[in-house]
Design a protein around this motif. Sequence first.
Motif, PDB file in Angstrom:
ATOM      1  N   GLY A  84       0.777  -1.235   0.000  1.00 46.86           N
ATOM      2  CA  GLY A  84       0.000   0.000   0.000  1.00 46.86           C
ATOM      3  C   GLY A  84       0.799   1.270   0.000  1.00 46.86           C
ATOM      4  N   CYS A  85       0.171   2.324   0.499  1.00 52.58           N
ATOM      5  CA  CYS A  85       0.680   3.684   0.296  1.00 52.58           C
ATOM      6  C   CYS A  85       1.697   4.092   1.355  1.00 52.58           C
ATOM      7  CB  CYS A  85      -0.490   4.660   0.296  1.00 52.58           C
ATOM      8  SG  CYS A  85      -1.383   4.698   1.857  1.00 52.58           S
ATOM      9  N   ARG A 139     -10.008   4.365   6.598  1.00 53.09           N
ATOM     10  CA  ARG A 139      -9.166   5.311   7.352  1.00 53.09           C
ATOM     11  C   ARG A 139      -9.987   6.343   8.109  1.00 53.09           C
ATOM     12  NH1 ARG A 139      -3.503   4.248   7.926  1.00 53.09           N
ATOM     13  NH2 ARG A 139      -3.094   2.763   6.287  1.00 53.09           N
ATOM     14  N   CYS A 157      -3.230  -3.470   2.376  1.00 49.79           N
ATOM     15  CA  CYS A 157      -3.880  -2.445   1.561  1.00 49.79           C
ATOM     16  C   CYS A 157      -5.035  -3.095   0.805  1.00 49.79           C
ATOM     17  CB  CYS A 157      -2.850  -1.906   0.570  1.00 49.79           C
ATOM     18  SG  CYS A 157      -3.512  -0.806  -0.683  1.00 49.79           S
ATOM     19  N   GLN A 187      -4.004  12.038   2.983  1.00 50.10           N
ATOM     20  CA  GLN A 187      -4.711  11.654   1.750  1.00 50.10           C
ATOM     21  C   GLN A 187      -4.975  12.885   0.898  1.00 50.10           C
ATOM     22  OE1 GLN A 187      -4.860   8.676   0.853  1.00 50.10           O
ATOM     23  NE2 GLN A 187      -4.490   7.622   2.776  1.00 50.10           N
ATOM     24  N   ASN A 203       0.910   3.610   4.974  1.00 45.34           N
ATOM     25  CA  ASN A 203       1.197   2.274   5.492  1.00 45.34           C
ATOM     26  C   ASN A 203       2.680   2.075   5.753  1.00 45.34           C
ATOM     27  OD1 ASN A 203      -1.307   1.225   5.823  1.00 45.34           O
ATOM     28  ND2 ASN A 203      -1.023  -0.504   4.424  1.00 45.34           N
TER      29      ASN A 203
HETATM   30 FE1  F3S Z   1      -4.071   1.075   0.582  1.00 47.33          FE
HETATM   31 FE2  F3S Z   1      -5.006   1.798   2.878  1.00 47.33          FE
HETATM   32 FE3  F3S Z   1      -3.172   3.276   1.712  1.00 47.33          FE
HETATM   33  S1  F3S Z   1      -6.196   0.933   1.246  1.00 47.33           S
HETATM   34  S2  F3S Z   1      -3.576   2.927  -0.432  1.00 47.33           S
HETATM   35  S3  F3S Z   1      -2.904   1.229   2.444  1.00 47.33           S
HETATM   36  S4  F3S Z   1      -4.865   4.013   2.944  1.00 47.33           S
END
Ligand code: F3S
Length: 441
Positions: free
Chosen positions: A10-11, A168, A47, A199, A14
């Motif tokens: 994920g992002c 989130r 994620c 975000q 994370n």
């Molecule tokens: Fe994935 Fe959660 Fe980030 S869904 S893109 S890890 S906020």
Amino acid sequence: MTTFQVRTFGCQMNKHDSERIAGMLAERGMTVAPEGDIADVIVFNTCCVRENADERLYGQVSSLTGVRRERGTIIAVGGCIGQRDGEQLLRTLPMIDVVFGTHNLARLPELIDAAADSPRPVVEVEDPSDADFTADLPSRREHPWHAWVPVTVGCNNFCTYCIVPYVRGRERSRSMEDVVAEVHALMADGVVEVTLLGQNVNSYGRDLYGAPRFAELLREVAATGVPRIRFTTSHPKDLSTATIAAMAELPAVCRHLHLPLQSGSDRILKAMNRRYTQADYLALVAQLYEAMPDLALSTDLIVGFPGETEEDFEETMLAATAAHYDAAFTFIYSPRAGTPAASMAEQIAKEVVQPRFDRLVSLVQSSALAKNVPLVGTVQRVLFEGASKRDGAVLMGRTAGNKVVHVRSHAALAGTFADVRIDDAQTWFLLGTLISGTGDA
Ligand code: F3S
Ligand code: SAH
Ligand code: SF4
């Protein structure tokens, strides 16, 4: 239980959470499992933004069934899938020992202890609306010189394709004093580059101060003297003139902006609930390049949103061409249960989407190369990250524009700045020669 491993999907949020998970476990005396060893505790920070992220978790956890039985390895699953599925996750993956969410990270060490003493799995997922901003946790940073600094968590935008607001929670900002104090502490600990995370960082402060104060936050963070400041992500509808001015004026703020377009079609943008048009976006881009002609611009693009026609897609191609992107993450639309777009009529078949996707990828590649070629012959300030994974005789670093630079050198420059003359440009990296290596900003 002496060793651990954290596997992150994920992002950046994370990645940052994983650094905190590692920090908490290290504080308890645990150590990272040596490469190739099976850890006593394996934590998955997950994620669910697209389906393939889900699938990776299922594959990896399933393959651990044997070691868990033989060695008693504890498997903990947290992050966005943990938050979304809670106890349900045990139906498909009964071998999991701990399920936790995005809002109760701080409880993980206790949950692991509880699971070690219990024959049954331990599940604890908090309602996002009850959660506070938990910033005060130890952290074990991946790179000593770089830190992620969350300034907001959650999202209020509810783009119709996106699961993030559901996993989130609503947007909450951290006070400016808190952010600045953390940056000072990080600098004292050797950090030379911070990435402010949210975000939608552009709406930073709206909940705390009644109006967004991101431009002011940038100025305050720059005043700490930290050499490099990055931030992500910017929603085009909230990027203010004040923020553009702050970026242009403050030398520490990198001239790189990640500004997700998602689609170039006004009809699709409306269905996505993005709240800007192609014209709004391109006007913003023009304003940005006017203020910063050397700006590196990157984006996210989704292909195959429900109802996307050939004409809609052509609009995306047009807008992407006009924006002169340095980089773009391109995604095939992935329906996420519970989001409005997942139940829209006219889901698009893979055979229709794939050729569009391929065309967009090649457009992005030529755009990236076109932005890199003029850099040949210039001198760029590079922050080095270490030896290239493929070739130990090559040093890898990044420019302020976030471009990867390769330099032939054995010098131990990781975490330091140096000037590099750019000799050659490829699509995704630049080649250069070191012309100084003072280690200063
Ligand atoms: Fe994935 Fe959660 Fe980030 S869904 S893109 S890890 S906020
Ligand atoms: N808050 C950030 C990041 C959101 S997730 C932002 O607004 O940009 C990162 C990217 O994943 C999004 O920008 C979007 O391009 C992509 N994405 C989100 N949901 C998706 C879905 N259901 N299918 C395909 N791509 C998606
Ligand atoms: Fe998702 Fe949109 Fe929020 Fe980004 S702004 S996290 S794409 S809902």
